[in-house]
Design a protein around this motif. Structure first.
Motif, PDB file in Angstrom:
ATOM      1  N   THR A   2     -27.177 -53.606  14.040  1.00  0.00           N
ATOM      2  CA  THR A   2     -26.554 -54.923  14.107  1.00  0.00           C
ATOM      3  C   THR A   2     -25.748 -55.050  15.396  1.00  0.00           C
ATOM      4  O   THR A   2     -25.412 -54.036  16.035  1.00  0.00           O
ATOM      5  CB  THR A   2     -25.613 -55.131  12.917  1.00  0.00           C
ATOM      6  N   PRO A   3     -25.414 -56.276  15.803  1.00  0.00           N
ATOM      7  CA  PRO A   3     -24.562 -56.441  16.982  1.00  0.00           C
ATOM      8  C   PRO A   3     -23.233 -55.701  16.840  1.00  0.00           C
ATOM      9  O   PRO A   3     -22.717 -55.150  17.827  1.00  0.00           O
ATOM     10  CB  PRO A   3     -24.362 -57.953  17.056  1.00  0.00           C
ATOM     11  N   GLU A   4     -22.693 -55.687  15.630  1.00  0.00           N
ATOM     12  CA  GLU A   4     -21.429 -54.984  15.408  1.00  0.00           C
ATOM     13  C   GLU A   4     -21.604 -53.486  15.624  1.00  0.00           C
ATOM     14  O   GLU A   4     -20.742 -52.808  16.208  1.00  0.00           O
ATOM     15  CB  GLU A   4     -20.911 -55.256  13.997  1.00  0.00           C
ATOM     16  N   GLN A   5     -22.725 -52.949  15.120  1.00  0.00           N
ATOM     17  CA  GLN A   5     -22.989 -51.520  15.306  1.00  0.00           C
ATOM     18  C   GLN A   5     -23.198 -51.192  16.780  1.00  0.00           C
ATOM     19  O   GLN A   5     -22.714 -50.164  17.277  1.00  0.00           O
ATOM     20  CB  GLN A   5     -24.213 -51.112  14.490  1.00  0.00           C
ATOM     21  N   LEU A   6     -23.902 -52.061  17.492  1.00  0.00           N
ATOM     22  CA  LEU A   6     -24.127 -51.827  18.916  1.00  0.00           C
ATOM     23  C   LEU A   6     -22.810 -51.906  19.680  1.00  0.00           C
ATOM     24  O   LEU A   6     -22.575 -51.109  20.609  1.00  0.00           O
ATOM     25  CB  LEU A   6     -25.119 -52.861  19.454  1.00  0.00           C
ATOM     26  N   VAL A  37     -16.009 -54.370  21.538  1.00  0.00           N
ATOM     27  CA  VAL A  37     -16.653 -54.738  22.798  1.00  0.00           C
ATOM     28  C   VAL A  37     -17.618 -55.872  22.497  1.00  0.00           C
ATOM     29  O   VAL A  37     -18.373 -55.820  21.513  1.00  0.00           O
ATOM     30  CB  VAL A  37     -17.414 -53.541  23.405  1.00  0.00           C
ATOM     31  N   THR A  38     -17.592 -56.892  23.323  1.00  0.00           N
ATOM     32  CA  THR A  38     -18.465 -58.046  23.106  1.00  0.00           C
ATOM     33  C   THR A  38     -19.881 -57.738  23.539  1.00  0.00           C
ATOM     34  O   THR A  38     -20.129 -57.323  24.677  1.00  0.00           O
ATOM     35  CB  THR A  38     -17.955 -59.267  23.888  1.00  0.00           C
ATOM     36  N   VAL A  39     -20.827 -57.923  22.608  1.00  0.00           N
ATOM     37  CA  VAL A  39     -22.251 -57.856  22.947  1.00  0.00           C
ATOM     38  C   VAL A  39     -22.882 -59.153  22.460  1.00  0.00           C
ATOM     39  O   VAL A  39     -22.590 -59.629  21.361  1.00  0.00           O
ATOM     40  CB  VAL A  39     -22.960 -56.632  22.324  1.00  0.00           C
ATOM     41  N   GLU A  40     -23.704 -59.752  23.291  1.00  0.00           N
ATOM     42  CA  GLU A  40     -24.307 -61.033  22.955  1.00  0.00           C
ATOM     43  C   GLU A  40     -25.789 -61.026  23.282  1.00  0.00           C
ATOM     44  O   GLU A  40     -26.244 -60.260  24.141  1.00  0.00           O
ATOM     45  CB  GLU A  40     -23.627 -62.165  23.740  1.00  0.00           C
ATOM     46  N   THR A  52     -23.833 -57.057  27.643  1.00  0.00           N
ATOM     47  CA  THR A  52     -22.382 -56.942  27.579  1.00  0.00           C
ATOM     48  C   THR A  52     -21.798 -56.993  28.982  1.00  0.00           C
ATOM     49  O   THR A  52     -22.404 -56.506  29.937  1.00  0.00           O
ATOM     50  CB  THR A  52     -21.946 -55.643  26.865  1.00  0.00           C
ATOM     51  N   ASN A  53     -20.634 -57.598  29.092  1.00  0.00           N
ATOM     52  CA  ASN A  53     -19.942 -57.670  30.375  1.00  0.00           C
ATOM     53  C   ASN A  53     -18.754 -56.716  30.416  1.00  0.00           C
ATOM     54  O   ASN A  53     -17.802 -56.903  31.174  1.00  0.00           O
ATOM     55  CB  ASN A  53     -19.462 -59.093  30.649  1.00  0.00           C
ATOM     56  N   LEU A  96     -29.173 -54.363  27.370  1.00  0.00           N
ATOM     57  CA  LEU A  96     -29.570 -53.280  26.473  1.00  0.00           C
ATOM     58  C   LEU A  96     -30.805 -53.674  25.667  1.00  0.00           C
ATOM     59  O   LEU A  96     -30.907 -54.805  25.184  1.00  0.00           O
ATOM     60  CB  LEU A  96     -28.424 -52.946  25.511  1.00  0.00           C
ATOM     61  N   ARG A  97     -31.717 -52.730  25.567  1.00  0.00           N
ATOM     62  CA  ARG A  97     -32.920 -52.928  24.746  1.00  0.00           C
ATOM     63  C   ARG A  97     -32.894 -51.915  23.608  1.00  0.00           C
ATOM     64  O   ARG A  97     -32.666 -50.722  23.828  1.00  0.00           O
ATOM     65  CB  ARG A  97     -34.188 -52.737  25.585  1.00  0.00           C
TER      66      ARG A  97
END
Length: 558
Positions: A2-6, A37-40, A52-53, A96-97
């Motif tokens: 999930t985005p949260e896990q990543l 950390v923000t991942v989108e 992510t930035n 990220l892939r």
């Protein structure tokens, strides 16, 4: 994944680099140390599954150029199980892939969480008072009320899904001269008299029906003296009309936890005590024999009278008492959802909160919903309460049905005026958004039924088999659902959930067309078929959960 896990993987990678001395991060307020950390998802999927930035954000803390920090992180992230690639783009973005297996695991997560998937603890600890509809108990709920009935109820569901403790409240405007006019209007009609125009009385056709309903229940009322009749019809009519409003709202699947009577604020002395309470903060003053609240100290366009020179309390005084009562009950924020004709209330309510010693940016929010009109066969159905041609909440239900009405009202930003097209919203075609999403859900359920007929039972899951481009898109969209729910709740924009569901349905329909889920004929069930059944079930769960947040049913057959 999930985005949260990543996000946690990236954060763990940063902390690991600091722990082994590869990276030094000095504290920067609001930036580092960080808990997340923000991942989108990037708009262009060619840039990866997520971006992510973080390297741009931490360049000062790290004392490194953003691209150098990004390369350090990328080198470590490439070794993390489940990440297939990490690339640097632009000034230091990290794309990220995910490996197919890691991406596909979201289907297992959704299946395990079921109805809880999408819920979070984002607003845990907040006690929110959500006030909406709040109509006068002098007539039926109309089309404007209907918009807030749908949006307000959906917002309450979203806030609860994001962890908040929400109290849905209906403020009954049952004080003031309007109630006397209401009683007089009913008494006149009950005695077979017309209601005179231009005197502030209620002339709508519903008044005659309501007067007859009261008279059927209390036939002796017309034998009372004139003033006693007015008072009796006011009391009985109020109870009857309020009950009818409550029945209409329940029919619309809109439930309130509290029905708060304005009259109780007067009876308890709360309105009378407003000036003394607010004077403690130093913003109350006297002028020309009246008592004022200096709301201009906090951006209001003019100061507000609390007590007139003749000693009468103003309606604003009741507004003050009501806000103070909400805060006394421990609510923050207090969210007011008001109609388009209440723009002037935003400044005064914000100023009221500040005058009472509260933070107007934290403790109170005022949302304004724009006008709605309804069109049938190309012609607008007019709203004219005085002429008796009123479009009520019950009319909307009869014209559209609860599902179509709630969905159509919830999918539009309340900042925009809205047209409800009866012909479109009752048509069984893709252009009808509620039908399109519900059809996607029923299609998902049909796949499950067909699989059961083939003897399929959910067993092992090999997520690494879900490699088709359509599957990658669908999985990424499913993974985004919790973020959308939290975002929609935080921004008070329920339409984001509807738009998400339409996008998810589109991706599901595309996947359904291009990727065969079940084997043909008597062919045996393969591991790929099984993996796709997991994905179909995950999609069905998310659509169902999303529709439930909007108060819309998820039919299994259509």
């Amino acid at each position: 994944m999930t985005p949260e896990q990543l996000s946690q993987v990236v954060l763990d990678t940063l902390n690991a680099a600091v722990a082994d001395g590869t990276l030094t991060l000095t504290p920067v307020p609001g930036v580092w140390p960080a808990r997340t950390v923000t991942v989108e998802r990037p708009k262009n999927r060619d840039h990866g599954d997520y971006a992510t930035n973080v390297a741009l954000q931490l360049t000062k803390a790290a004392g490194l150029p953003p691209r150098a920090l990004a390369e350090l992180l990328a080198e470590r992230l490439r070794r993390v199980d489940g990440i297939a690639g990490a690339e640097i783009a632009g000034p230091g973005f990290l794309n990220l892939r995910l490996a197919a297996g890691a991406a596909g695991e979201i289907a297992r997560t959704i299946a395990a969480q079921g109805a809880d998937y999408g819920r979070s603890t984002t607003f845990t600890g907040q006690r929110i008072n959500l006030e909406f509809v709040s109509a006068n108990p002098t007539g039926p709920l109309h089309l404007g009320h209907t918009r807030w009935a749908a949006v307000g109820d959906a917002l309450g569901r979203l806030l609860e899904a994001a962890g908040a403790d929400v109290t849905r409240e209906f403020y009954i405007n049952d004080a003031g001269n309007q109630m006397n006019n209401f009683g007089l209007s009913l008494a006149l009609r009950a005695n077979g008299q017309d209601v005179p125009e231009g005197q502030g009385l209620y002339e709508g056709a519903y008044i005659k029906d309501l007067a007859q309903a009261v008279l059927d229940e209390h036939p002796v009322l017309t034998s009372l003296p004139e003033q006693a009749q007015v008072e009796a019809f006011r009391t009985a009519g109020y109870k009857t009309q309020l009950r009818l409003q409550q029945e209409s709202l329940e029919r619309f699947r809109t439930h309130f936890d509290v029905w708060f009577s304005e009259r109780t604020l007067h009876d308890s002395g709360a309105v009378e005590g407003v000036a003394d309470r607010l004077a403690e903060q130093g913003h109350v003053f006297e002028q020309d024999g009246a008592v004022w609240l200096r709301t201009t100290d906090f951006g209001d366009d003019k100061d507000r009278v609390i007590v007139r020179s003749n000693g009468e309390r103003t309606y604003f005084s009741a507004d003050c008492a009501y806000y103070l009562d909400k805060r006394d009950r421990g609510f923050s924020p207090c969210i007011y959802m008001l109609g388009a004709d209440h723009h002037g209330y935003v400044g005064r309510l914000k100023a009221l909160a500040a005058c009472s010693g509260d933070d107007p940016d934290r403790d109170i929010e005022v949302l304004i919903g724009q006008f709605v009109k309804i069109v049938k066969e190309g012609q607008e159905v007019k709203l004219s309460k005085r002429a008796g041609n009123i479009v009520t909440l019950d009319d909307v239900i009869d014209l559209l049905g609860v599902d179509a009405a709630r969905y159509a009202l919830a999918r539009s930003n309340v900042d925009n005026e809205l047209v409800l097209d009866v012909d479109l919203l009752t048509a069984q075609k893709a252009e009808n958004p509620v039908w399109y999403v519900q059809y996607a859900h029923s299609r998902m359920c049909a796949v499950k039924r067909n699989a059961a007929e083939k003897g399929y039972e959910r067993g092992g899951f090999q997520p690494e088999l879900l490699t088709h481009e359509r599957e990658s898109d669908l999985l990424a969209t499913l993974a985004d659902f919790p973020r959308v729910v939290a975002l929609a709740a935080g921004q008070r924009e329920v339409h984001k959930v509807a738009h998400y569901l339409e996008d998810l349905s589109k991706k599901y329909h595309g996947w359904y067309t291009d990727c065969r889920i079940l084997p043909e004929g008597d062919e045996p069930m393969t591991d790929l078929n099984s993996a796709r059944m997991w994905l179909a079930e995950a999609s069905q769960i998310v659509v169902r959960n999303g529709l439930d947040l909007l108060g819309v049913s998820a039919p299994e057959r259509m």
